[in-house]
Design an enzyme around this catalytic site. Structure first.
Site, short mmCIF file in Angstrom:
data_model
loop_
_atom_site.label_atom_id
_atom_site.label_comp_id
_atom_site.label_asym_id
_atom_site.label_seq_id
_atom_site.Cartn_x
_atom_site.Cartn_y
_atom_site.Cartn_z
N GLY A 10 37.69 52.09 41.98
CA GLY A 10 38.21 51.19 40.30
C GLY A 10 36.83 51.95 39.85
N TYR A 11 37.45 52.19 38.63
CA TYR A 11 36.27 52.79 37.41
C TYR A 11 36.03 52.41 36.61
CZ TYR A 11 32.71 56.86 36.44
OH TYR A 11 32.24 57.17 36.23
N LYS B 172 35.22 29.79 40.30
CA LYS B 172 36.53 30.67 39.83
C LYS B 172 37.25 30.13 39.37
CE LYS B 172 35.75 34.83 40.41
NZ LYS B 172 34.62 36.06 40.29
P1 NAD Z 1 37.73 45.89 35.63
O1 NAD Z 1 38.76 45.20 34.98
O2 NAD Z 1 36.22 46.31 34.58
O3 NAD Z 1 38.04 47.53 36.46
C1 NAD Z 1 38.45 46.82 37.70
C2 NAD Z 1 39.10 48.11 38.42
O4 NAD Z 1 39.33 48.82 39.16
C3 NAD Z 1 40.05 49.43 36.99
O5 NAD Z 1 39.43 49.79 36.77
C4 NAD Z 1 41.14 49.32 37.56
O6 NAD Z 1 42.10 50.27 37.23
C5 NAD Z 1 41.13 49.61 39.15
N1 NAD Z 1 41.83 49.31 40.36
C6 NAD Z 1 42.88 48.48 40.10
N2 NAD Z 1 43.47 48.40 40.90
C7 NAD Z 1 42.75 49.17 41.90
C8 NAD Z 1 43.20 49.90 42.67
N3 NAD Z 1 44.69 48.91 43.80
N4 NAD Z 1 43.07 50.98 43.58
C9 NAD Z 1 41.87 51.43 43.13
N5 NAD Z 1 41.18 50.89 41.82
C10 NAD Z 1 41.77 49.61 41.36
O7 NAD Z 1 37.00 44.76 36.87
P2 NAD Z 1 35.66 44.62 37.18
O8 NAD Z 1 34.92 43.62 36.54
O9 NAD Z 1 34.64 46.22 37.37
O10 NAD Z 1 35.71 44.49 38.94
C11 NAD Z 1 35.29 45.26 40.06
C12 NAD Z 1 35.74 44.46 41.17
O11 NAD Z 1 34.11 43.60 40.69
C13 NAD Z 1 36.07 43.34 40.95
O12 NAD Z 1 36.73 43.13 43.27
C14 NAD Z 1 35.37 42.00 41.00
O13 NAD Z 1 35.61 41.13 41.00
C15 NAD Z 1 34.13 42.69 41.39
N6 NAD Z 1 32.55 41.91 40.64
C16 NAD Z 1 32.55 41.80 39.10
C17 NAD Z 1 31.63 41.97 38.23
C18 NAD Z 1 31.55 42.21 36.84
O14 NAD Z 1 30.60 41.42 36.20
N7 NAD Z 1 32.27 42.86 36.47
C19 NAD Z 1 30.66 40.60 38.98
C20 NAD Z 1 30.99 40.26 40.79
C21 NAD Z 1 32.02 40.89 41.50
#
Ligand code: NAD
Length: 416
Positions: A218-219, A106
C-alpha cells in the site's frame, strides 16, 4: 469451520476474546459490542454530465465515555456498514491505548473519488456534512481524513459545518490544510508514529535497523511515508512496495522517494525502472525483517499466515490480520505491532491539532514529533507489558489496556 472475514464480526471476536482473557462477564461484552449510534445517510447530487447519482454514507459513533468521538472518513467503492462499525470500534480502543482523551467513531461513503471531478468531490463532501451536522462537532464527534480523503476535502467539510453553525469551529475536523488550522506533521503522523513503534520493537528483538529489509504493502499516505522514514531515519532497505495495481521488488533496495515520484506521475508504482513486478500476494510472503501492511483489511489470513517470513509486522492499515492469523503468527514468534497501536500516530497528532485549534497557538513540527514519540513509546511499552503479563499476543495486550481505560470511564460516569 470457515474463517471469519467480516470486519465487524472480527472486531467483535477480538473484543469477546479480550473480555474472556480479562475475566469480564458477558454483560460487559454486550455493553461494548455495538456502537452507541450508527447512522446511514443518502446523498443525492448532480454529476458533471447532468446525471443524478445517489451515494450511501455512514457514521458510526462507537463510544464517547473518554471524550468527544474521533475517527476518519473513508471514501471507497467497497465501503460498508460492517467496515465502518469495525473501524469505529478500533478507534475507541486506539484512543484509549495511546491514552488521549477521546472516544471512537468512523465514517464513510460508498463511492470512487478517482472517477469524480473536483466539483463533484466538493459537492459530496459538503452534502455529507449537511446530513451529519447535528451529530458532529468539536465536543461531540470530530472527523478526519482516511482512505481516499485528504486535507482539501477536510477544508470543504469544515467550511460547510461553519456555515451551518455560523461561527468558526476549526476543531470540528482534523487533517485540515496548514493555513486553515492544520497541525505541522499531520500528513506524515501515522507513519511517523508507526516507525517509532518499529524502533522500539527492533530494540526488543535485537534487530539492527541499519540495513534491515522492509516490505510495504500500500503506497498511499501511510505506506509511502513509512517507507521514506524507515529509509531516511534508520537506513532500512526497502525491498518491495505495492499499490492496488500490484507490487515491485528489488533485493538491492528501492529508493522510496523515487517510487513516490513515479507513482505521482503514473498513479502506480508498477513499472518503476530496475524493479521486478510481483503480485500483492507474493509481496506479503517475501523474506524480510519488517513487513508493513498499509493498504486494506484482511490481507494476512489463515491462508497465508504460515508463509509470512518476517520478524516484525507493523500494522499501519486497520484490520490487516485476521484472528486466526494472529494466533499462527504468535506461535511462529513474529512480533506484531497491532493496528490500533501502530497507526495511532494519526489520531494522536489529530488530537494535537484539536488542542492547537482551541488555543489558536501552533507548535513546530519538532515539538509535534517529540510529543508524538512520547505518546507512542509509552503506549508500545505498556502493550508489551500487558502481553507478557497475560501471556498473549500484542493485539490482546493492547486490548487489555484499552478495555480497562474505557470501562473505568464508563464506570465513573455511572453507565455500568
Ligand atoms: P491512501 O488512500 O492514501 O492509500 C491507500 C493505498 O493502498 C493506495 O496506494 C492504494 O493504491 C493501495 N491499495 C488499495 N487497495 C490495495 C490492495 N488491494 N493491495 C495493495 N494496495 C492497495 O490511504 P492511507 O491513508 O494511506 O490508509 C492506508 C491504511 O492505513 C488504511 O487501512 C487506513 O485505515 C490506515 N490508516 C491511515 C491513517 C492516516 O492517517 N492516513 C491513520 C490510521 C490508519
Amino acid at each position: 469451520m470457515s474463517e471469519i472475514l467480516d470486519p465487524f464480526k472480527i472486531s467483535q471476536k477480538q473484543l469477546s476474546d479480550a473480555c474472556k482473557l480479562a475475566n469480564y462477564d458477558s454483560e460487559i461484552y454486550t455493553a461494548l459490542s455495538e456502537p452507541e449510534r450508527f447512522v446511514e445517510i443518502k446523498l443525492t447530487m448532480k454529476m458533471d454530465d447532468g446525471s443524478l447519482k445517489t451515494f450511501k454514507g455512514f457514521r458510526s459513533q462507537y463510544n464517547s465515555a473518554r471524550g468527544p468521538m474521533k475517527g476518519g472518513i473513508r471514501w471507497h467503492p467497497e465501503e460498508s456498514a460492517s467496515l465502518v462499525k469495525a473501524l469505529s470500534a478500533w478507534m475507541t480502543w486506539k484512543t484509549a491505548c495511546v491514552d488521549i482523551p477521546l472516544g471512537g467513531a468512523k465514517g464513510g461513503i460508498i463511492c470512487n473519488p478517482k472517477e469524480m471531478s473536483n466539483r463533484e468531490i466538493e459537492t459530496l463532501a459538503r452534502s455529507y456534512i449537511r446530513q451529519l451536522a447535528d451529530i458532529i462537532g468539536p465536543t461531540i464527534d470530530v472527523p478526519a481524513p482516511d482512505v481516499y480523503t485528504n486535507p482539501q476535502i477536510m477544508a470543504w467539510m469544515m467550511d460547510e459545518y461553519e456555515k451551518i453553525v455560523r461561527h468558526h469551529a476549526p476543531s470540528v475536523i482534523t487533517g485540515k490544510p496548514l493555513p486553515l488550522g492544520g497541525s505541522a506533521g499531520r500528513s506524515i503522523a501515522t507513519a511517523k508514529g508507526g516507525v517509532f513503534t518499529v524502533r522500539e520493537a527492533a530494540k526488543d528483538i535485537g534487530l539492527d535497523l541499519n540495513g534491515a529489509t522492509a516490505v510495504v504493502q500500500g503506497y498511499g499516505n501511510a505506506g509511502s511515508w513509512a517507507a521514506k522514514l524507515l529509509k531516511d531515519d534508520y537506513n532500512c532497505k526497502i525491498i518491495a512496495v505495492s499499490d492496488s495495481r500490484g507490487g515491485i521488488y528489488d533485493r538491492d533496495g528501492i529508493d522510496p522517494h523515487v517510487a513516490a515520484e513515479f507513482k505521482e506521475k503514473t498513479r502506480t508504482v508498477v513499472g518503476l525502472k530496475g524493479t521486478k513486478e510481483i503480485s500483492n500476494e507474493e509481496l506479503l510472503e517475501l523474506e524480510c525483517d519488517i513487513l508493513v501492511p498499509a493498504a486494506l483489511e484482511n490481507v494476512i489470513t489463515r491462508k497465508n499466515a504460515n508463509n509470512i517470513n518476517t520478524k516484525i509486522i507493523a500494522e499501519l492499515a486497520n484490520g490487516p490480520t485476521t484472528p486466526d492469523a494472529d494466533q499462527t503468527l504468535f506461535e511462529k514468534g513474529v512480533l506484531i505491532i497491532p493496528d490500533f497501536l501502530c497507526n495511532a500516530g494519526g489520531v494522536t497528532v489529530s488530537y494535537f491539532e484539536m488542542v492547537q485549534g482551541y488555543y489558536r497557538y501552533f507548535w513546530t513540527e519538532k515539538e509535534v514529533f517529540e510529543a508524538l514519540d512520547r505518546v507512542m513509546t509509552r503506549a508500545y511499552r505498556s502493550t508489551i507489558e500487558q502481553s507478557q503479563k497475560f501471556d498473549t499476543h500484542n493485539r490482546m495486550g493492547a486490548y487489555m489496556i484499552s478495555l480497562e481505560r474505557v470501562l473505568t470511564a464508563m464506570r465513573l460516569r455511572g453507565w455500568i
